[in-house]
Design a protein around this motif. Structure first.
Motif, PDB file in Angstrom:
ATOM      1  N   GLY A 186       7.322  12.349 -10.140  1.00 25.13           N
ATOM      2  CA  GLY A 186       7.153  13.167  -8.939  1.00 25.13           C
ATOM      3  C   GLY A 186       5.758  13.221  -8.383  1.00 25.13           C
ATOM      4  N   ILE A 187       4.853  12.370  -8.864  1.00 23.66           N
ATOM      5  CA  ILE A 187       3.499  12.418  -8.315  1.00 23.66           C
ATOM      6  C   ILE A 187       3.457  11.685  -6.972  1.00 23.66           C
ATOM      7  CG2 ILE A 187       2.537  12.447 -10.648  1.00 23.66           C
ATOM      8  CD1 ILE A 187       1.434   9.608 -10.017  1.00 23.66           C
ATOM      9  N   ASP A 188       2.471  12.047  -6.157  1.00 24.20           N
ATOM     10  CA  ASP A 188       2.268  11.405  -4.865  1.00 24.20           C
ATOM     11  C   ASP A 188       1.153  10.373  -4.971  1.00 24.20           C
ATOM     12  OD1 ASP A 188       4.212  12.861  -3.520  1.00 24.20           O
ATOM     13  OD2 ASP A 188       2.824  14.477  -3.007  1.00 24.20           O
ATOM     14  N   VAL A 189       1.279   9.306  -4.181  1.00 24.88           N
ATOM     15  CA  VAL A 189       0.235   8.290  -4.119  1.00 24.88           C
ATOM     16  C   VAL A 189      -0.113   8.022  -2.662  1.00 24.88           C
ATOM     17  CG1 VAL A 189       0.878   7.177  -6.281  1.00 24.88           C
ATOM     18  CG2 VAL A 189       1.937   6.413  -4.147  1.00 24.88           C
ATOM     19  N   ASN A 190      -1.314   7.544  -2.446  1.00 21.48           N
ATOM     20  CA  ASN A 190      -1.739   7.106  -1.120  1.00 21.48           C
ATOM     21  C   ASN A 190      -1.631   5.590  -1.090  1.00 21.48           C
ATOM     22  OD1 ASN A 190      -3.302   6.174   1.114  1.00 21.48           O
ATOM     23  ND2 ASN A 190      -4.359   8.147   1.189  1.00 21.48           N
ATOM     24  N   GLU A 191      -0.632   5.086  -0.363  1.00 24.94           N
ATOM     25  CA  GLU A 191      -0.368   3.648  -0.379  1.00 24.94           C
ATOM     26  C   GLU A 191      -1.509   2.821   0.210  1.00 24.94           C
ATOM     27  OE1 GLU A 191       2.009   5.323   3.181  1.00 24.94           O
ATOM     28  OE2 GLU A 191       1.253   5.980   1.244  1.00 24.94           O
ATOM     29  N   ASN A 192      -2.415   3.484   0.964  1.00 19.92           N
ATOM     30  CA  ASN A 192      -3.532   2.771   1.574  1.00 19.92           C
ATOM     31  C   ASN A 192      -4.795   2.784   0.709  1.00 19.92           C
ATOM     32  OD1 ASN A 192      -2.099   2.151   3.996  1.00 19.92           O
ATOM     33  ND2 ASN A 192      -2.412   4.268   4.656  1.00 19.92           N
ATOM     34  N   GLN A 193      -4.811   3.620  -0.335  1.00 25.41           N
ATOM     35  CA  GLN A 193      -6.020   3.763  -1.156  1.00 25.41           C
ATOM     36  C   GLN A 193      -5.775   3.506  -2.640  1.00 25.41           C
ATOM     37  OE1 GLN A 193      -7.742   7.613  -0.369  1.00 25.41           O
ATOM     38  NE2 GLN A 193      -7.959   7.252   1.821  1.00 25.41           N
ATOM     39  N   ASP A 194      -4.659   3.984  -3.147  1.00 26.44           N
ATOM     40  CA  ASP A 194      -4.398   3.865  -4.583  1.00 26.44           C
ATOM     41  C   ASP A 194      -3.930   2.459  -4.952  1.00 26.44           C
ATOM     42  OD1 ASP A 194      -5.048   6.541  -5.060  1.00 26.44           O
ATOM     43  OD2 ASP A 194      -3.019   7.209  -4.581  1.00 26.44           O
ATOM     44  N   ILE A 195      -4.272   2.034  -6.163  1.00 21.71           N
ATOM     45  CA  ILE A 195      -3.807   0.754  -6.707  1.00 21.71           C
ATOM     46  C   ILE A 195      -2.703   1.050  -7.708  1.00 21.71           C
ATOM     47  CG2 ILE A 195      -4.442  -1.292  -8.045  1.00 21.71           C
ATOM     48  CD1 ILE A 195      -7.298  -0.948  -6.963  1.00 21.71           C
ATOM     49  N   ILE A 196      -1.509   0.562  -7.414  1.00 17.13           N
ATOM     50  CA  ILE A 196      -0.348   0.840  -8.260  1.00 17.13           C
ATOM     51  C   ILE A 196       0.053  -0.446  -8.975  1.00 17.13           C
ATOM     52  CG2 ILE A 196       2.073   1.548  -8.299  1.00 17.13           C
ATOM     53  CD1 ILE A 196      -0.061   2.722  -5.443  1.00 17.13           C
ATOM     54  N   GLU A 197       0.232  -0.344 -10.285  1.00 21.60           N
ATOM     55  CA  GLU A 197       0.638  -1.494 -11.092  1.00 21.60           C
ATOM     56  C   GLU A 197       1.951  -1.183 -11.807  1.00 21.60           C
ATOM     57  OE1 GLU A 197      -2.669  -3.299 -13.509  1.00 21.60           O
ATOM     58  OE2 GLU A 197      -3.708  -1.505 -12.751  1.00 21.60           O
ATOM     59  N   VAL A 198       2.809  -2.178 -11.875  1.00 27.29           N
ATOM     60  CA  VAL A 198       4.049  -2.081 -12.642  1.00 27.29           C
ATOM     61  C   VAL A 198       4.098  -3.266 -13.584  1.00 27.29           C
ATOM     62  CG1 VAL A 198       6.569  -2.032 -12.559  1.00 27.29           C
ATOM     63  CG2 VAL A 198       5.237  -0.912 -10.746  1.00 27.29           C
ATOM     64  N   ASN A 199       4.202  -2.967 -14.877  1.00 27.95           N
ATOM     65  CA  ASN A 199       4.179  -4.025 -15.899  1.00 27.95           C
ATOM     66  C   ASN A 199       2.960  -4.924 -15.745  1.00 27.95           C
ATOM     67  OD1 ASN A 199       6.580  -3.274 -17.272  1.00 27.95           O
ATOM     68  ND2 ASN A 199       7.809  -4.258 -15.674  1.00 27.95           N
ATOM     69  N   GLY A 200       1.830  -4.311 -15.388  1.00 25.94           N
ATOM     70  CA  GLY A 200       0.578  -5.053 -15.311  1.00 25.94           C
ATOM     71  C   GLY A 200       0.335  -5.795 -14.007  1.00 25.94           C
ATOM     72  N   LYS A 201       1.283  -5.718 -13.054  1.00 25.83           N
ATOM     73  CA  LYS A 201       1.116  -6.410 -11.781  1.00 25.83           C
ATOM     74  C   LYS A 201       0.971  -5.398 -10.642  1.00 25.83           C
ATOM     75  CE  LYS A 201       3.729 -10.554 -13.059  1.00 25.83           C
ATOM     76  NZ  LYS A 201       4.870 -11.436 -12.707  1.00 25.83           N
ATOM     77  N   VAL A 202      -0.027  -5.644  -9.767  1.00 28.76           N
ATOM     78  CA  VAL A 202      -0.233  -4.776  -8.608  1.00 28.76           C
ATOM     79  C   VAL A 202       0.898  -4.982  -7.611  1.00 28.76           C
ATOM     80  CG1 VAL A 202      -1.751  -4.245  -6.662  1.00 28.76           C
ATOM     81  CG2 VAL A 202      -2.738  -4.807  -8.894  1.00 28.76           C
ATOM     82  N   ILE A 203       1.436  -3.886  -7.105  1.00 31.79           N
ATOM     83  CA  ILE A 203       2.515  -3.977  -6.122  1.00 31.79           C
ATOM     84  C   ILE A 203       2.002  -3.524  -4.752  1.00 31.79           C
ATOM     85  CG2 ILE A 203       4.347  -3.654  -7.824  1.00 31.79           C
ATOM     86  CD1 ILE A 203       4.569  -0.744  -6.869  1.00 31.79           C
ATOM     87  N   ILE A 204       2.464  -4.221  -3.725  1.00 30.13           N
ATOM     88  CA  ILE A 204       2.080  -3.919  -2.348  1.00 30.13           C
ATOM     89  C   ILE A 204       3.335  -3.937  -1.487  1.00 30.13           C
ATOM     90  CG2 ILE A 204       0.735  -4.648  -0.339  1.00 30.13           C
ATOM     91  CD1 ILE A 204      -1.196  -6.038  -2.259  1.00 30.13           C
ATOM     92  N   ALA A 205       3.464  -2.913  -0.660  1.00 26.21           N
ATOM     93  CA  ALA A 205       4.645  -2.816   0.192  1.00 26.21           C
ATOM     94  C   ALA A 205       4.493  -3.719   1.412  1.00 26.21           C
ATOM     95  CB  ALA A 205       4.870  -1.372   0.642  1.00 26.21           C
ATOM     96  N   GLU A 206       5.500  -4.528   1.664  1.00 19.98           N
ATOM     97  CA  GLU A 206       5.555  -5.305   2.894  1.00 19.98           C
ATOM     98  C   GLU A 206       6.393  -4.529   3.901  1.00 19.98           C
ATOM     99  OE1 GLU A 206       6.942  -9.224   2.309  1.00 19.98           O
ATOM    100  OE2 GLU A 206       5.482  -9.699   0.741  1.00 19.98           O
ATOM    101  N   GLN A 207       5.836  -4.353   5.100  1.00 15.96           N
ATOM    102  CA  GLN A 207       6.565  -3.557   6.083  1.00 15.96           C
ATOM    103  C   GLN A 207       7.843  -4.255   6.520  1.00 15.96           C
ATOM    104  OE1 GLN A 207       4.788  -1.119   9.227  1.00 15.96           O
ATOM    105  NE2 GLN A 207       5.846  -2.407  10.706  1.00 15.96           N
ATOM    106  N   LYS A 208       8.917  -3.546   6.452  1.00 14.77           N
ATOM    107  CA  LYS A 208      10.204  -4.017   6.942  1.00 14.77           C
ATOM    108  C   LYS A 208      10.482  -3.275   8.243  1.00 14.77           C
ATOM    109  CE  LYS A 208      15.131  -3.829   5.818  1.00 14.77           C
ATOM    110  NZ  LYS A 208      16.125  -3.322   4.846  1.00 14.77           N
TER     111      LYS A 208
END
Length: 235
Positions: free
Chosen positions: A38-60
């Motif tokens: 339930g934590i919030d993240v700032n998609e423009n500032q925070d670096i989010i990793e899943v299983n050691g890989k950085v994830i970035i949202a592609e706009q749909k």
């Protein structure tokens, strides 16, 4: 934005599966393992990793039309805490925004998207997109008033562009009229009708260009077809 929502937008997994990844300590934010849901993240500032890989949202790009009910505003947030049209599309993960506006008391067709280029095309004055309304008016306008309406009226500090006006149904006390304009000034149709002495009793937008509301129920939305999207982009 909630972390699980951002993960879903990035195509990692559904929100529920994303929560499972968080529980299993597979997710890091700014190098730190996330310990709670339930934590919030700032998609423009925070670096989010899943299983050691950085994830970035592609706009749909999302394109929907909604049958806006009366009693909703078309702003993203309202200072008076009134309901907004975004309350009706909460199940859409992407951030979408209304193109143009419908006033609080007006119902009908509203396009929402996250495509900034299309928003510009449809709202810029040089792109004269015809908008069609069904208006229930007090009493019945005569031919002279209809001609005034169609020719242009002095409203506030401007004169309206030529418009179309057709009576669909009438009785002694009211009339149902089809109105077509290609401008989008604040409460324009209501002001024009008032100017000819026939105030609006109810107002509904039924089409924007060739995009029609059809039988879409009040408060519901649907995705635009590819044909409709191509049409809007061609305007």
């Amino acid at each position: 934005m909630r972390l699980n929502k951002y993960m879903a937008l990035c195509g990692v997994a559904s929100r529920r599966k994303s929560d499972e990844l968080i529980k299993n300590r597979k997710v890091k934010v700014n190098g730190e393992i996330v310990e709670e849901l339930g934590i919030d993240v700032n998609e423009n500032q925070d670096i989010i990793e899943v299983n050691g890989k950085v994830i970035i949202a592609e706009q749909k790009n999302i394109y929907v039309i909604i049958n806006k009910p009366e009693g909703y505003v078309t702003t993203v947030k309202d200072q008076f805490n009134r309901k907004t049209v975004l309350d009706l599309v909460k199940d859409i993960d992407e951030r979408i925004y209304p193109i143009g506006r419908l006033d609080y008391e007006t119902s009908g067709l509203l396009i929402l998207t996250n495509d900034g280029n299309l928003t510009y095309r449809l709202t810029h004055p040089k792109h004269e997109v015809v908008k069609t309304y069904l208006a229930r008016l007090k009493l019945v306008p005569d031919k002279i008033k209809i001609k005034q309406f169609e020719s242009g009226l002095k409203i506030d500090d401007y004169v309206t562009a030529p418009a179309e006006f057709k009576i669909i149904k009438k009785d002694e006390n009211q009339s149902i009229c089809e109105i077509k304009i290609h401008e989008g000034k604040n409460r324009q149709v209501r002001k024009m009708c008032k100017a000819i002495g026939h105030p609006v009793l109810s107002l509904k937008r039924i089409s924007i260009g060739n995009i029609e509301l059809g039988n879409l129920k009040i408060g519901e939305y649907r995705n635009l077809s590819q044909k409709e999207i191509n049409y809007l982009k061609s305007l």
